[in-house]
Design a protein around this motif. Sequence first.
Motif, PDB file in Angstrom:
ATOM      1  N   PRO A  86      -5.626   2.855  -0.657  1.00 56.69           N
ATOM      2  CA  PRO A  86      -6.835   2.038  -0.547  1.00 56.69           C
ATOM      3  C   PRO A  86      -7.998   2.897  -0.064  1.00 56.69           C
ATOM      4  CG  PRO A  86      -4.957   0.943   0.481  1.00 56.69           C
ATOM      5  CD  PRO A  86      -4.529   2.346   0.176  1.00 56.69           C
ATOM      6  N   GLU A  87      -9.191   2.554  -0.427  1.00 53.19           N
ATOM      7  CA  GLU A  87     -10.370   3.343  -0.105  1.00 53.19           C
ATOM      8  C   GLU A  87     -10.472   3.632   1.389  1.00 53.19           C
ATOM      9  OE1 GLU A  87     -13.576   5.604  -0.891  1.00 53.19           O
ATOM     10  OE2 GLU A  87     -12.505   4.480  -2.444  1.00 53.19           O
TER      11      GLU A  87
ATOM     12  N   GLU B 180       0.827  -1.201   0.000  1.00 52.12           N
ATOM     13  CA  GLU B 180       0.000   0.000   0.000  1.00 52.12           C
ATOM     14  C   GLU B 180       0.864   1.254   0.000  1.00 52.12           C
ATOM     15  OE1 GLU B 180      -3.858  -1.764   2.498  1.00 52.12           O
ATOM     16  OE2 GLU B 180      -2.192  -0.786   3.540  1.00 52.12           O
TER      17      GLU B 180
END
Length: 316
Positions: A175-176, A100
């Motif tokens: 990431p959301e 990420e």
Amino acid sequence: MNQRSENRARANSLLRSTAGLVGGLAAVSIAAAPAGLARAQGSAGDDAPAPPLLGGPSTETDANAESATLVELDYAGKLRPLEVRPEVAAIGLLGLSESERAAADEAVAERAALVEQAVFDNLLLLTEIGTAMQTLPPGSGMDALEGSLRERADAGFGSLYKGEQLVDQVEGALPESHRSPYRAIVDEWYAAAVADQQAQGGRAQGRAAAFAAVMRTVIGSEIQSAYQRGSEGRAADFDSFIDRLELAADTEGVVREVVRDWYTRVLSETGSPPTQAHQRELIGMIFDAVPRSERRGLRRKLMQIRSERESSLGSG
């Protein structure tokens, strides 16, 4: 002052000036600034109460959002400066996994490369912008410039400080589940920075002026970092090139001086990285500086370097 000293003095003056001429770029980013900074500037006007310096995010975040903050005060109660842009520093507070984090770091690296390229392509333009901005009211942006200078400024830097900004690029790479906390951290820092700037300037300093001052600092730091990064990289490239020539120790010292003066002159005269024509000029200067007994070996090394470079470009 001889020509060599004059060139160096002119280049050093040019490079020092980048620290004080970013005001012209600062206001360019205002329209696309992070939402928290826009709120800090205040839709209610300059007389509206400033946001609390230690106020947390106004949006809901996860359970760790309250402790995830870039806002720290020193003993005098002033906001501690960050070493990097808040959009970059905030990434480290999100608890991202390695994969990420890699996506976010890639967005930052792409931005850094674009800024560095723009800076080294437009050093003299930066100086012209800074000089012009000194004649305009505080808080003015590049839109206040006139004629061809405004057009050149927009061509050189408009793509960096208009449209999608770094905060948007990083947020899009996350990431959301991390996007809202990330935006809240960045927004909080900007709001605190504007409040801190306004506190230092007194109530006579409106939010718009405080807002512009914050952006001058943020963008100024970004530009200075880009210049330092690019300078170190270019110096390393020159060092590697000279090492590969395998010159005698005394000759190598002379050649390094020739290369350094050549680069300083090109920079001071053009404000841009050397072109191929400049590089061909350098080769001639190096040959002139090298004793005749070493020129055959120098020519052989240069041909080898050129061959390897062409082979690398061909395979790419």
